[in-house]
Design an enzyme around this catalytic site. Structure first.
Site, PDB file in Angstrom:
ATOM      1  N   ASN A   1      -4.026   8.185   1.718  1.00 23.87           N
ATOM      2  CA  ASN A   1      -2.919   7.371   2.231  1.00 23.87           C
ATOM      3  C   ASN A   1      -2.814   7.574   3.734  1.00 23.87           C
ATOM      4  OD1 ASN A   1      -0.372   5.900   2.268  1.00 23.87           O
ATOM      5  ND2 ASN A   1       0.654   7.888   2.472  1.00 23.87           N
TER       6      ASN A   1
ATOM      7  N   MET B   1       3.373   0.039  -0.577  1.00 28.73           N
ATOM      8  CA  MET B   1       4.765   0.501  -0.559  1.00 28.73           C
ATOM      9  C   MET B   1       5.389   0.642  -1.950  1.00 28.73           C
ATOM     10  SD  MET B   1       5.235   0.876   2.623  1.00 28.73           S
ATOM     11  CE  MET B   1       4.859   0.279   4.267  1.00 28.73           C
TER      12      MET B   1
ATOM     13  N   THR C   1      -2.876  -4.655   8.601  1.00 27.65           N
ATOM     14  CA  THR C   1      -3.667  -4.337   9.799  1.00 27.65           C
ATOM     15  C   THR C   1      -4.572  -3.124   9.546  1.00 27.65           C
ATOM     16  OG1 THR C   1      -1.948  -2.934  10.782  1.00 27.65           O
ATOM     17  CG2 THR C   1      -1.921  -5.268  11.375  1.00 27.65           C
TER      18      THR C   1
ATOM     19  N   ILE D   1       5.876   2.601  -5.594  1.00 25.74           N
ATOM     20  CA  ILE D   1       5.705   3.951  -6.154  1.00 25.74           C
ATOM     21  C   ILE D   1       4.848   3.911  -7.425  1.00 25.74           C
ATOM     22  CG2 ILE D   1       6.973   5.825  -7.313  1.00 25.74           C
ATOM     23  CD1 ILE D   1       9.169   5.377  -5.177  1.00 25.74           C
TER      24      ILE D   1
ATOM     25  N   HIS E   1      -0.135   7.578   6.767  1.00 26.18           N
ATOM     26  CA  HIS E   1       1.311   7.646   6.990  1.00 26.18           C
ATOM     27  C   HIS E   1       1.568   7.666   8.503  1.00 26.18           C
ATOM     28  CE1 HIS E   1       5.487   8.496   6.119  1.00 26.18           C
ATOM     29  NE2 HIS E   1       5.440   9.366   7.118  1.00 26.18           N
TER      30      HIS E   1
HETATM   31  C1  GAR Z   1       1.519   1.207   8.502  1.00 23.42           C
HETATM   32  O1  GAR Z   1       2.143   1.656   9.672  1.00 23.42           O
HETATM   33  C2  GAR Z   1       1.393   2.341   7.500  1.00 23.42           C
HETATM   34  O2  GAR Z   1       1.122   3.577   8.086  1.00 23.42           O
HETATM   35  C3  GAR Z   1       2.768   2.337   6.903  1.00 23.42           C
HETATM   36  O3  GAR Z   1       3.096   0.974   6.752  1.00 23.42           O
HETATM   37  C4  GAR Z   1       2.411   0.208   7.759  1.00 23.42           C
HETATM   38  C5  GAR Z   1       1.613  -0.877   7.067  1.00 23.42           C
HETATM   39  O4  GAR Z   1       1.025  -1.747   8.003  1.00 23.42           O
HETATM   40  N1  GAR Z   1       2.773   3.046   5.644  1.00 23.42           N
HETATM   41  C6  GAR Z   1       3.782   3.801   5.252  1.00 23.42           C
HETATM   42  O5  GAR Z   1       4.829   3.902   5.872  1.00 23.42           O
HETATM   43  C7  GAR Z   1       3.574   4.519   3.933  1.00 23.42           C
HETATM   44  N2  GAR Z   1       4.505   5.587   3.785  1.00 23.42           N
HETATM   45  P1  GAR Z   1      -0.212  -2.676   7.630  1.00 23.42           P
HETATM   46  O6  GAR Z   1       0.138  -3.444   6.355  1.00 23.42           O
HETATM   47  O7  GAR Z   1      -0.313  -3.598   8.823  1.00 23.42           O
HETATM   48  O8  GAR Z   1      -1.425  -1.812   7.467  1.00 23.42           O
END
Ligand code: GAR
Length: 219
Positions: free
Chosen positions: A108, A91, A13, A93, A110
């Site tokens: 990034n 996600m 998203t 590392i 967060h």
């Molecule tokens: C988002 O909320 C992003 O901030 C988080 O994963 C989700 C991905 O959603 N990222 C982390 O937690 C990184 N530490 P998306 O694939 O729909 O963008």
């Protein structure tokens, strides 16, 4: 024009927010030229393909260790001539060789107000579960430069979001995405592409627009 390469692992998203921003307001002259996923089944890949954006898949288990995976990622980013690398729900590392090769060129998003609920183990829904467990009344999202320290790089933008009674992690995650992540991630990419972010030590400063540019934008 700056080449923007977006790294994803899931629903995408945030990638969609970047694509929409590029199409509507522009990303300060930046263009999303490639999407690289660590997950071959990520819906983010469909979003990229639907918008005519080149995709690559680099799966962690195809490499013996983090160093080998990071080397492959560094090579892929160089091959794509990435000027800006955006972690958008990425996600997997990566080690410091990638951070060094693209120092202050990787950002990034967060889903919390760093330094709360961040660092190793804090990702996705887990962040919101911990925020609700702690009973915080305000949470939000942060965009920062990526360094070898997990979620520890210079902070570029943050936006606060209210926690409401009755929130579940899923409800809170959706509100944080809608009210914060999908706004500040494209904005940070735009600021980067306009060369408006200066870093001094671990502090990032957003430069104000030139008076002339502001006047033009208002006309
Ligand atoms: C988002 O909320 C992003 O901030 C988080 O994963 C989700 C991905 O959603 N990222 C982390 O937690 C990184 N530490 P998306 O694939 O729909 O963008």
């Amino acid at each position: 024009m700056k080449n923007i390469v977006v790294l994803v692992s899931g629903g995408g998203t945030n990638l969609q927010a970047l694509i929409d921003a590029e199409q509507k307001e522009g990303l300060g002259g930046g263009k999303i030229t490639c999407v690289i996923s660590s997950n071959p089944d990520a819906y983010a890949l469909t979003r990229a393909a639907d918008n005519g954006i080149k995709t690559k898949v680099l799966v962690r288990k195809d490499y013996p260790d983090v160093a080998a995976y990071s080397k492959a990622m560094t090579e892929a980013l160089k091959e794509e001539k990435a000027d800006l690398v955006v972690y958008a729900g990425f996600m997997t590392i990566l080690d410091e060789q990638v951070c060094n090769a693209f120092k202050h060129k990787m950002i990034n998003v967060h889903p919390s107000l760093i330094p709360s609920f961040c660092g190793k183990g804090y990702y996705g829904l887990r962040v919101h579960e911990e925020a609700l467990k702690k009973g915080v009344k305000v949470t939000g999202a942060t965009v920062h430069f990526v360094t070898a320290e997990c979620d520890g790089g210079p902070i570029i933008l943050q936006k606060a979001v209210e926690v409401k009674s009755g929130d579940t992690p899923e409800i809170l995650q959706k509100r944080v995405m809608e009210q914060a992540e999908w706004k500040i991630l494209p904005e940070a990419a735009r600021l980067f592409c306009e060369d408006r972010i200066e870093v001094s030590g671990n502090i990032a400063v957003v430069k104000r627009q030139q008076a002339e540019t502001v006047t033009k934008a208002m006309m």
